[in-house]
Design a protein around this motif. Sequence first.
Motif, mmCIF file in Angstrom:
data_model
loop_
_atom_site.group_PDB
_atom_site.id
_atom_site.type_symbol
_atom_site.label_atom_id
_atom_site.label_comp_id
_atom_site.label_asym_id
_atom_site.label_seq_id
_atom_site.Cartn_x
_atom_site.Cartn_y
_atom_site.Cartn_z
ATOM 1 N N THR A 184 43.855 52.814 -39.897
ATOM 2 C CA THR A 184 45.223 52.323 -40.042
ATOM 3 C C THR A 184 45.582 51.287 -38.982
ATOM 4 O OG1 THR A 184 46.077 54.111 -38.641
ATOM 5 C CG2 THR A 184 45.956 54.527 -41.006
ATOM 6 N N GLY A 185 44.702 51.075 -38.008
ATOM 7 C CA GLY A 185 45.020 50.155 -36.927
ATOM 8 C C GLY A 185 45.803 50.804 -35.802
ATOM 9 N N HIS A 186 46.049 52.112 -35.893
ATOM 10 C CA HIS A 186 46.747 52.853 -34.847
ATOM 11 C C HIS A 186 45.754 53.748 -34.108
ATOM 12 C CE1 HIS A 186 50.768 51.692 -36.310
ATOM 13 N NE2 HIS A 186 50.240 51.811 -37.519
ATOM 14 N N GLU A 187 45.948 53.871 -32.803
ATOM 15 C CA GLU A 187 44.983 54.614 -31.994
ATOM 16 C C GLU A 187 45.148 56.129 -32.070
ATOM 17 O OE1 GLU A 187 46.083 50.847 -29.599
ATOM 18 O OE2 GLU A 187 47.049 52.278 -30.962
ATOM 19 N N PHE A 188 46.336 56.612 -32.455
ATOM 20 C CA PHE A 188 46.609 58.040 -32.379
ATOM 21 C C PHE A 188 47.224 58.553 -33.674
ATOM 22 C CE2 PHE A 188 47.058 56.098 -28.183
ATOM 23 C CZ PHE A 188 46.065 56.792 -27.484
ATOM 24 N N LEU A 189 47.138 59.884 -33.838
ATOM 25 C CA LEU A 189 47.706 60.544 -35.007
ATOM 26 C C LEU A 189 48.576 61.711 -34.556
ATOM 27 C CD1 LEU A 189 44.611 60.755 -37.412
ATOM 28 C CD2 LEU A 189 46.617 59.282 -37.698
ATOM 29 N N ALA A 190 49.719 61.853 -35.181
ATOM 30 C CA ALA A 190 50.582 63.011 -34.974
ATOM 31 C C ALA A 190 50.513 63.880 -36.222
ATOM 32 C CB ALA A 190 52.015 62.572 -34.707
ATOM 33 N N THR A 191 50.184 65.161 -36.054
ATOM 34 C CA THR A 191 50.076 66.081 -37.184
ATOM 35 C C THR A 191 51.297 66.983 -37.219
ATOM 36 O OG1 THR A 191 47.658 66.066 -37.001
ATOM 37 C CG2 THR A 191 48.649 67.840 -38.288
ATOM 38 N N ILE A 249 61.285 71.568 -30.034
ATOM 39 C CA ILE A 249 60.027 70.960 -30.481
ATOM 40 C C ILE A 249 58.933 71.240 -29.464
ATOM 41 C CG2 ILE A 249 58.911 68.803 -31.147
ATOM 42 C CD1 ILE A 249 61.728 67.717 -31.784
ATOM 43 N N ASP A 250 57.792 71.678 -29.956
ATOM 44 C CA ASP A 250 56.627 71.943 -29.111
ATOM 45 C C ASP A 250 55.545 70.917 -29.441
ATOM 46 O OD1 ASP A 250 54.966 73.648 -27.296
ATOM 47 O OD2 ASP A 250 53.807 73.936 -29.135
ATOM 48 N N ILE A 251 55.136 70.137 -28.440
ATOM 49 C CA ILE A 251 54.114 69.099 -28.616
ATOM 50 C C ILE A 251 52.857 69.510 -27.867
ATOM 51 C CG2 ILE A 251 53.536 66.669 -28.276
ATOM 52 C CD1 ILE A 251 56.497 66.031 -28.297
ATOM 53 N N ARG A 252 51.719 69.447 -28.548
ATOM 54 C CA ARG A 252 50.436 69.775 -27.918
ATOM 55 C C ARG A 252 49.433 68.656 -28.191
ATOM 56 N NH1 ARG A 252 51.011 75.160 -26.637
ATOM 57 N NH2 ARG A 252 52.558 76.258 -27.908
ATOM 58 N N GLY A 253 48.379 68.649 -27.396
ATOM 59 C CA GLY A 253 47.346 67.645 -27.578
ATOM 60 C C GLY A 253 46.920 67.044 -26.260
ATOM 61 N N ASP A 254 45.983 66.113 -26.340
ATOM 62 C CA ASP A 254 45.420 65.494 -25.136
ATOM 63 C C ASP A 254 45.879 64.056 -24.935
ATOM 64 O OD1 ASP A 254 43.880 67.778 -24.513
ATOM 65 O OD2 ASP A 254 42.390 67.199 -26.023
ATOM 66 N N PHE A 255 46.644 63.499 -25.857
ATOM 67 C CA PHE A 255 47.004 62.087 -25.770
ATOM 68 C C PHE A 255 48.490 61.888 -26.104
ATOM 69 C CE2 PHE A 255 42.641 62.509 -27.290
ATOM 70 C CZ PHE A 255 41.937 61.820 -26.323
ATOM 71 N N GLY A 256 49.142 61.019 -25.335
ATOM 72 C CA GLY A 256 50.453 60.520 -25.705
ATOM 73 C C GLY A 256 51.639 61.413 -25.415
ATOM 74 N N LYS A 257 51.432 62.570 -24.783
ATOM 75 C CA LYS A 257 52.557 63.495 -24.586
ATOM 76 C C LYS A 257 53.583 62.928 -23.603
ATOM 77 C CE LYS A 257 50.014 66.855 -23.197
ATOM 78 N NZ LYS A 257 48.789 66.063 -23.203
ATOM 79 N N THR A 258 53.114 62.425 -22.458
ATOM 80 C CA THR A 258 54.047 61.908 -21.447
ATOM 81 C C THR A 258 54.806 60.704 -21.979
ATOM 82 O OG1 THR A 258 52.677 62.706 -19.620
ATOM 83 C CG2 THR A 258 54.254 60.959 -19.118
ATOM 84 N N THR A 286 61.231 75.525 -33.231
ATOM 85 C CA THR A 286 61.544 75.222 -34.631
ATOM 86 C C THR A 286 60.542 74.242 -35.247
ATOM 87 O OG1 THR A 286 63.026 73.406 -33.978
ATOM 88 C CG2 THR A 286 64.001 75.599 -34.226
ATOM 89 N N HIS A 287 59.876 73.427 -34.418
ATOM 90 C CA HIS A 287 58.932 72.428 -34.935
ATOM 91 C C HIS A 287 57.726 72.317 -33.997
ATOM 92 C CE1 HIS A 287 62.038 71.084 -37.721
ATOM 93 N NE2 HIS A 287 62.867 70.973 -36.704
ATOM 94 N N HIS A 288 56.552 72.094 -34.598
ATOM 95 C CA HIS A 288 55.322 71.903 -33.834
ATOM 96 C C HIS A 288 54.727 70.533 -34.154
ATOM 97 C CE1 HIS A 288 54.951 76.098 -32.405
ATOM 98 N NE2 HIS A 288 55.501 76.401 -33.576
ATOM 99 N N ILE A 289 54.207 69.871 -33.140
ATOM 100 C CA ILE A 289 53.545 68.573 -33.315
ATOM 101 C C ILE A 289 52.224 68.612 -32.566
ATOM 102 C CG2 ILE A 289 53.660 66.083 -32.902
ATOM 103 C CD1 ILE A 289 56.675 66.265 -32.948
ATOM 104 N N ARG A 290 51.195 68.059 -33.172
ATOM 105 C CA ARG A 290 49.879 67.938 -32.524
ATOM 106 C C ARG A 290 49.518 66.462 -32.430
ATOM 107 N NH1 ARG A 290 46.028 70.816 -29.513
ATOM 108 N NH2 ARG A 290 44.249 69.414 -29.413
ATOM 109 N N LEU A 291 49.206 65.995 -31.222
ATOM 110 C CA LEU A 291 48.836 64.598 -31.010
ATOM 111 C C LEU A 291 47.343 64.506 -30.715
ATOM 112 C CD1 LEU A 291 51.792 63.391 -28.718
ATOM 113 C CD2 LEU A 291 51.672 63.443 -31.216
ATOM 114 N N LEU A 347 62.461 65.595 -37.868
ATOM 115 C CA LEU A 347 63.892 65.896 -37.790
ATOM 116 C C LEU A 347 64.570 65.812 -39.153
ATOM 117 C CD1 LEU A 347 64.729 63.988 -34.486
ATOM 118 C CD2 LEU A 347 64.636 66.466 -34.805
ATOM 119 N N ARG A 348 64.139 64.866 -39.987
ATOM 120 C CA ARG A 348 64.756 64.734 -41.309
ATOM 121 C C ARG A 348 64.435 65.912 -42.213
ATOM 122 N NH1 ARG A 348 62.948 58.501 -41.289
ATOM 123 N NH2 ARG A 348 64.747 57.657 -40.138
#
Length: 294
Positions: free
Chosen positions: A270-277, A86-95, A257-262, A74-75
Amino acid sequence: MAIPEAKQQAEPKTHPLPVRSVTVLMPLVETAQAWFQRSCRKRALAGIPKDSSSAAWAFFRSGGTGIAFLDTLLRRQGGSDQLPIIDIRGDFGKTWTVVSLAARFVVATRPSQFPTAVGDHSSLPQVIVMDTTHDVTTSKVALSVRSTLLRQFGSAVEDSFEMDMISCLGRIHVATADDAFGWVPILETLRYKLAPLSAEGPTLILWDGFLSDAEHDEANRMEIIRQLGRLVEDCSVVLVTASTGYRHKHEWNKYVTHHIRLDRNESNGTGHEFLATIHGSQIPFSLSAAGILS
């Protein structure tokens, strides 16, 4: 003998100027309603939010969601007047992204933050969740709102906590349809209801499982996209769609206007289970029972 008159100095020869076509630039035509909505947005961005409506505009303009990958996205708008789609795609974390964003939006716009604000609380910013997969449950929403409120209050939980919970939960509406044909009348109703409220503040619309029930029905799919396009054009809405892998994405991409891939973080360094591209950049995040942890 007559003296001949002095010859006058020859005038320079003139040539007609070439005729060139002239393009007249007509002023941009802007309806009164569009001007009023744009003015409201600019006034809301002029300073610190003073009421729920201006807080709703600032939530998306300044990247105030508290979700790192969404705020980064957003920034990058740089204060653009255009509301994001915003369009979000992927197999994890969408809901959980949908649920977390809904919770943080209603908490950020709760009226108890603005005790001196005047106005009709019935026009407070709303959230519409369109749930195709039936994964957005009441318990998930309530837990995420409660967790978000507690983070806002910190160690000192105020007397308004219960009233804030009621106010926040009452502004999140979940819509479901028995099949893909049911979404068209829902979208038509939303456009009819939201168009008069466009100046009050943006409405957040979240669609989990976007078009998953219309993937093999081209006629109905195109009608849904057409109705969504009219909704975006006629109303002040922020639209977030989440899907596993919609094959006909080019039909919807002209509005996005924006795309995100999870994805899952395979290295987990990094100690985090998921990545947002986002635009090639990867931002790590984690999930808990209360939603997104950034």
